[in-house]
Design a protein around this motif. Structure first.
Motif, PDB file in Angstrom:
ATOM      1  N   GLU A   1      71.233  75.525  46.087  1.00  0.00           N
ATOM      2  CA  GLU A   1      71.058  74.176  46.643  1.00  0.00           C
ATOM      3  C   GLU A   1      69.971  74.170  47.721  1.00  0.00           C
ATOM      4  OE1 GLU A   1      72.641  71.070  45.955  1.00  0.00           O
ATOM      5  OE2 GLU A   1      73.062  72.197  44.109  1.00  0.00           O
ATOM      6  N   ILE A   2      70.009  75.163  48.597  1.00  0.00           N
ATOM      7  CA  ILE A   2      69.001  75.251  49.662  1.00  0.00           C
ATOM      8  C   ILE A   2      67.604  75.420  49.077  1.00  0.00           C
ATOM      9  CG2 ILE A   2      68.193  76.734  51.555  1.00  0.00           C
ATOM     10  CD1 ILE A   2      71.225  77.220  52.151  1.00  0.00           C
ATOM     11  N   LYS A   3      67.507  76.187  47.993  1.00  0.00           N
ATOM     12  CA  LYS A   3      66.190  76.427  47.400  1.00  0.00           C
ATOM     13  C   LYS A   3      65.634  75.218  46.653  1.00  0.00           C
ATOM     14  CE  LYS A   3      66.231  81.454  47.225  1.00  0.00           C
ATOM     15  NZ  LYS A   3      65.915  82.665  46.445  1.00  0.00           N
ATOM     16  N   GLU A   4      66.430  74.167  46.518  1.00  0.00           N
ATOM     17  CA  GLU A   4      65.927  72.923  45.953  1.00  0.00           C
ATOM     18  C   GLU A   4      65.313  72.016  47.023  1.00  0.00           C
ATOM     19  OE1 GLU A   4      65.789  71.993  42.716  1.00  0.00           O
ATOM     20  OE2 GLU A   4      66.490  74.024  42.247  1.00  0.00           O
ATOM     21  N   VAL A   5      65.527  72.357  48.282  1.00  0.00           N
ATOM     22  CA  VAL A   5      65.075  71.503  49.379  1.00  0.00           C
ATOM     23  C   VAL A   5      63.583  71.670  49.613  1.00  0.00           C
ATOM     24  CG1 VAL A   5      65.273  71.091  51.869  1.00  0.00           C
ATOM     25  CG2 VAL A   5      67.324  71.497  50.502  1.00  0.00           C
ATOM     26  N   ARG A   6      62.920  70.558  49.829  1.00  0.00           N
ATOM     27  CA  ARG A   6      61.507  70.529  50.209  1.00  0.00           C
ATOM     28  C   ARG A   6      61.364  69.708  51.485  1.00  0.00           C
ATOM     29  NH1 ARG A   6      57.580  71.724  46.386  1.00  0.00           N
ATOM     30  NH2 ARG A   6      58.313  72.324  44.318  1.00  0.00           N
ATOM     31  N   MET A   7      60.191  69.763  52.077  1.00  0.00           N
ATOM     32  CA  MET A   7      59.945  68.906  53.228  1.00  0.00           C
ATOM     33  C   MET A   7      60.085  67.443  52.825  1.00  0.00           C
ATOM     34  SD  MET A   7      59.385  69.106  56.461  1.00  0.00           S
ATOM     35  CE  MET A   7      59.535  67.650  57.507  1.00  0.00           C
ATOM     36  N   SER A   8      59.710  67.124  51.614  1.00  0.00           N
ATOM     37  CA  SER A   8      59.851  65.742  51.141  1.00  0.00           C
ATOM     38  C   SER A   8      61.326  65.332  51.082  1.00  0.00           C
ATOM     39  CB  SER A   8      59.194  65.574  49.771  1.00  0.00           C
ATOM     40  OG  SER A   8      59.715  66.477  48.819  1.00  0.00           O
ATOM     41  N   THR A   9      62.215  66.278  50.792  1.00  0.00           N
ATOM     42  CA  THR A   9      63.651  65.990  50.797  1.00  0.00           C
ATOM     43  C   THR A   9      64.095  65.559  52.189  1.00  0.00           C
ATOM     44  OG1 THR A   9      63.899  67.816  49.210  1.00  0.00           O
ATOM     45  CG2 THR A   9      65.915  66.869  50.119  1.00  0.00           C
ATOM     46  N   VAL A  10      63.707  66.352  53.186  1.00  0.00           N
ATOM     47  CA  VAL A  10      64.084  66.070  54.572  1.00  0.00           C
ATOM     48  C   VAL A  10      63.499  64.732  55.008  1.00  0.00           C
ATOM     49  CG1 VAL A  10      63.958  66.912  56.957  1.00  0.00           C
ATOM     50  CG2 VAL A  10      64.263  68.535  55.063  1.00  0.00           C
ATOM     51  N   PHE A  11      62.256  64.476  54.623  1.00  0.00           N
ATOM     52  CA  PHE A  11      61.611  63.205  54.973  1.00  0.00           C
ATOM     53  C   PHE A  11      62.335  62.029  54.334  1.00  0.00           C
ATOM     54  CE2 PHE A  11      58.684  59.805  53.775  1.00  0.00           C
ATOM     55  CZ  PHE A  11      58.128  59.466  55.002  1.00  0.00           C
ATOM     56  N   CYS A  12      62.578  62.114  53.050  1.00  0.00           N
ATOM     57  CA  CYS A  12      63.179  60.985  52.341  1.00  0.00           C
ATOM     58  C   CYS A  12      64.576  60.659  52.851  1.00  0.00           C
ATOM     59  CB  CYS A  12      63.230  61.273  50.841  1.00  0.00           C
ATOM     60  SG  CYS A  12      61.631  61.122  49.988  1.00  0.00           S
ATOM     61  N   LEU A  13      65.355  61.673  53.174  1.00  0.00           N
ATOM     62  CA  LEU A  13      66.745  61.456  53.559  1.00  0.00           C
ATOM     63  C   LEU A  13      66.924  61.089  55.022  1.00  0.00           C
ATOM     64  CD1 LEU A  13      68.453  64.392  51.627  1.00  0.00           C
ATOM     65  CD2 LEU A  13      68.345  61.982  50.965  1.00  0.00           C
ATOM     66  N   ASN A  14      65.865  61.202  55.814  1.00  0.00           N
ATOM     67  CA  ASN A  14      65.996  60.986  57.258  1.00  0.00           C
ATOM     68  C   ASN A  14      65.009  59.983  57.822  1.00  0.00           C
ATOM     69  OD1 ASN A  14      68.084  63.143  58.196  1.00  0.00           O
ATOM     70  ND2 ASN A  14      66.691  64.263  56.831  1.00  0.00           N
ATOM     71  N   THR A  15      64.470  59.131  56.962  1.00  0.00           N
ATOM     72  CA  THR A  15      63.615  58.042  57.412  1.00  0.00           C
ATOM     73  C   THR A  15      64.214  56.729  56.937  1.00  0.00           C
ATOM     74  OG1 THR A  15      62.201  58.454  55.473  1.00  0.00           O
ATOM     75  CG2 THR A  15      61.480  59.376  57.568  1.00  0.00           C
ATOM     76  N   ALA A  16      63.734  55.637  57.494  1.00  0.00           N
ATOM     77  CA  ALA A  16      64.347  54.335  57.262  1.00  0.00           C
ATOM     78  C   ALA A  16      64.296  53.941  55.791  1.00  0.00           C
ATOM     79  CB  ALA A  16      63.631  53.278  58.103  1.00  0.00           C
ATOM     80  N   ALA A  17      65.330  53.235  55.359  1.00  0.00           N
ATOM     81  CA  ALA A  17      65.332  52.680  54.003  1.00  0.00           C
ATOM     82  C   ALA A  17      64.162  51.710  53.881  1.00  0.00           C
ATOM     83  CB  ALA A  17      66.653  51.961  53.745  1.00  0.00           C
ATOM     84  N   HIS A  18      63.406  51.839  52.815  1.00  0.00           N
ATOM     85  CA  HIS A  18      62.210  51.017  52.643  1.00  0.00           C
ATOM     86  C   HIS A  18      61.953  50.870  51.158  1.00  0.00           C
ATOM     87  CE1 HIS A  18      57.942  49.955  52.504  1.00  0.00           C
ATOM     88  NE2 HIS A  18      58.023  49.613  53.776  1.00  0.00           N
ATOM     89  N   THR A  19      61.787  49.658  50.696  1.00  0.00           N
ATOM     90  CA  THR A  19      61.519  49.423  49.279  1.00  0.00           C
ATOM     91  C   THR A  19      60.251  50.159  48.856  1.00  0.00           C
ATOM     92  OG1 THR A  19      62.531  47.240  49.420  1.00  0.00           O
ATOM     93  CG2 THR A  19      61.106  47.669  47.532  1.00  0.00           C
ATOM     94  N   GLY A  20      60.390  50.993  47.857  1.00  0.00           N
ATOM     95  CA  GLY A  20      59.231  51.721  47.350  1.00  0.00           C
ATOM     96  C   GLY A  20      58.820  52.915  48.177  1.00  0.00           C
ATOM     97  N   LYS A  21      59.676  53.367  49.117  1.00  0.00           N
ATOM     98  CA  LYS A  21      59.321  54.530  49.945  1.00  0.00           C
ATOM     99  C   LYS A  21      59.061  55.737  49.064  1.00  0.00           C
ATOM    100  CE  LYS A  21      62.498  56.619  52.482  1.00  0.00           C
ATOM    101  NZ  LYS A  21      63.444  56.943  53.560  1.00  0.00           N
ATOM    102  N   ARG A  22      57.940  56.396  49.280  1.00  0.00           N
ATOM    103  CA  ARG A  22      57.552  57.524  48.442  1.00  0.00           C
ATOM    104  C   ARG A  22      56.745  58.514  49.268  1.00  0.00           C
ATOM    105  NH1 ARG A  22      52.327  55.756  44.789  1.00  0.00           N
ATOM    106  NH2 ARG A  22      50.937  55.361  46.544  1.00  0.00           N
ATOM    107  N   VAL A  23      56.651  59.723  48.731  1.00  0.00           N
ATOM    108  CA  VAL A  23      55.873  60.765  49.385  1.00  0.00           C
ATOM    109  C   VAL A  23      55.577  61.832  48.336  1.00  0.00           C
ATOM    110  CG1 VAL A  23      57.829  62.216  50.110  1.00  0.00           C
ATOM    111  CG2 VAL A  23      55.742  62.126  51.524  1.00  0.00           C
ATOM    112  N   GLN A  24      54.562  62.649  48.595  1.00  0.00           N
ATOM    113  CA  GLN A  24      54.263  63.724  47.654  1.00  0.00           C
ATOM    114  C   GLN A  24      55.447  64.692  47.556  1.00  0.00           C
ATOM    115  OE1 GLN A  24      52.362  62.617  50.394  1.00  0.00           O
ATOM    116  NE2 GLN A  24      50.697  64.130  50.478  1.00  0.00           N
ATOM    117  N   LEU A  25      55.668  65.252  46.377  1.00  0.00           N
ATOM    118  CA  LEU A  25      56.739  66.229  46.190  1.00  0.00           C
ATOM    119  C   LEU A  25      56.584  67.366  47.185  1.00  0.00           C
ATOM    120  CD1 LEU A  25      59.166  67.214  44.492  1.00  0.00           C
ATOM    121  CD2 LEU A  25      57.522  68.363  42.991  1.00  0.00           C
ATOM    122  N   ASN A  26      55.378  67.909  47.298  1.00  0.00           N
ATOM    123  CA  ASN A  26      55.054  68.909  48.316  1.00  0.00           C
ATOM    124  C   ASN A  26      54.216  68.204  49.382  1.00  0.00           C
ATOM    125  OD1 ASN A  26      54.050  70.972  49.923  1.00  0.00           O
ATOM    126  ND2 ASN A  26      53.655  72.362  48.221  1.00  0.00           N
TER     127      ASN A  26
END
Length: 462
Positions: free
Chosen positions: A412-437
């Motif tokens: 499970e830990i090895k599935e985590v990326r910086m994008s994971t941390v960003f997506c789960l800890n920033t405000a809900a926003h329609t269409g929020k996206r970021v690069q996988l890496n």
């Protein structure tokens, strides 16, 4: 030229020479020597690292039990926050251009007292404090019988593991290249444990790394800092970085969502090339104050290496089994990893090749194609992170049954990326996206991901 009397052995001021081009000749840069232990028998100074050497998120948790306790709510395993941002810290550690009693505008407090140095740094501290609280909240829900201490320590352990994984799995491959990582056996295996712990390995930060090598990041710093829309990268508020040192206003802006937008801008904006050039924001206007006084970070870096007694560039070439330079040329016996125009500049600044400072020599090398660094930087960077991995008894890939994650938890830990941390800890926003890496620009193999579809680790395994 003015003569300056040095009043303390802890002062090591820098006097601006003639023809600087920006700073007035004779101006004195304040430079205080690093804190150090002094052996009075042989007069050797040994500098003290104010943070821990380990990759243990001391910037979030501090370096002692007392500091960690001061940052905790002591309820539910949570860290203190204010409106999901860092808590209020001492007013004197930053510049308050608004009244210090403003409820939404204050100097911040984190595990590292430099959190207010600039808004991008405060934002990184914030996102990892949020991730701790997100993990703690889920663990407390899953285990209502757990104490505050149990929840806190489990969330901390998982958070640190995620941090270590991102450093070795995403940051280092971009910085020194995958080929170098594999050569030094510091790459992360896709599955399973990889226990490289060696009790004889000293994991502390090498003086040359802290005083010179890790400072390559200064060549990547932009003249600007901005907010970007979470969905389409539209720039919302671009400012000059020189006006944002120890100034938290931008961090508290945009209805308290600025952390999210700063991190989005950082991910969306191509970084500068790692080279010998620093931008004006930190070479001419570093820590610009109300009296229009500032400093030059390149100069301070060179002086810091001398303060710490860091050996020359040539000495570290030999240490890395790379050829030394005996003349100011680019052929055999010269600076073979530099371009001729750079070597000419070096010959104008230094009398002999052995005089070239480590910082000056390595940041002016030609970059290796899959790396941000040249061969000397790659070597010393890899050796430091080899020591940090092999000397850490609690490194997340270890297989020691007393401290190891289970196979399922580790996957499970090895599935985590910086994008994971960003997506789960920033405000809900329609269409929020970021690069996988997030450390790379969007390209084939590194697409934008819709944050709505991003899932965190499965905490039911804990």
């Amino acid at each position: 030229m003015k003569l300056y009397k040095i009043c303390s052995a802890e002062c090591f001021p820098i006097i601006v020479q003639q023809n600087d081009g920006h700073f007035p000749a004779g101006e004195c840069f304040n430079f205080v020597r690093s804190r150090a232990r002094l052996n009075c028998v042989n007069a050797i100074r040994e500098q003290v690292n104010e943070q821990t050497s380990f990759l243990d998120l001391s910037m979030v948790y501090g370096v002692s039990d007392a500091e960690a306790t001061s940052l905790r709510t002591l309820s539910g395993g949570l860290l203190k926050t204010v409106l999901n941002k860092l808590p209020k810290g001492p007013d004197e550690q930053c510049e308050l251009s608004r009244p210090s009693d403003a409820q939404s505008y204050y100097c911040t407090e984190a595990g590292d007292p430099r959190s207010d140095e600039q808004p991008g740094l405060a934002s990184i501290h914030t996102i990892w404090a949020r991730e701790h609280n997100r993990l703690a909240a889920q663990l407390a829900t899953n285990h209502p019988s757990w104490t505050d201490e149990k929840v806190f320590q489990e969330a901390r352990k998982i958070n640190i593991a995620e941090w270590q994984h991102i450093v070795y799995n995403e940051y280092l491959p971009v910085t020194i290249g995958m080929a170098t990582m594999q050569a030094y056996n510091i790459h992360i295996d896709a599955t399973g444990h990889k226990d490289t712990y060696d009790i004889s390995t000293d994991p502390t930060i090498r003086n040359a790394f802290g005083a010179a090598i890790f400072r390559f990041g200064h060549t990547l710093v932009s003249d600007k800092i901005a907010l970007a829309n979470l969905g389409d990268e539209t720039i919302l508020n671009e400012q000059d970085l020189k006006f944002n040192f120890f100034e938290p206003e931008l961090y508290h802006s945009n209805a308290n969502d600025a952390t999210d937008n700063i991190l989005k801008w950082t991910a969306a904006t191509p970084c500068l090339l790692s080279d010998r050039k620093l931008q004006a924001s930190i070479q001419k206007f570093l820590f610009l104050d109300a009296l229009n006084k500032s400093a030059d970070l390149a100069t301070l870096n060179i002086q810091r290496g001398r303060d710490h007694g860091v050996p020359s560039y040539n000495e570290f070439r030999a240490y890395c089994n790379l050829p030394r330079a005996f003349n100011f040329g680019v052929g055999g016996g010269g600076f073979v990893d530099h371009d001729q125009d750079v070597v000419t500049l070096l010959s104008n600044a230094y009398m002999y090749p052995d005089d070239v400072d480590l910082f000056t020599g390595y940041i002016s090398e030609r970059r290796i194609s899959d790396s941000q660094l040249g061969p000397t930087g790659q070597c010393l960077f890899a050796l430091q992170f080899l020591a940090l991995r092999n000397g850490d008894r609690f490194f997340y890939e270890r297989n020691d049954p007393l401290i190891a994650f289970t196979q399922g938890q580790l996957m499970e830990i090895k599935e985590v990326r910086m994008s994971t941390v960003f997506c789960l800890n920033t405000a809900a926003h329609t269409g929020k996206r970021v690069q996988l890496n997030m450390f790379r620009q969007e390209e084939a193999g590194n697409p934008f991901v819709d944050c709505y579809n991003v899932q965190g680790i499965d905490l039911t395994l804990w």
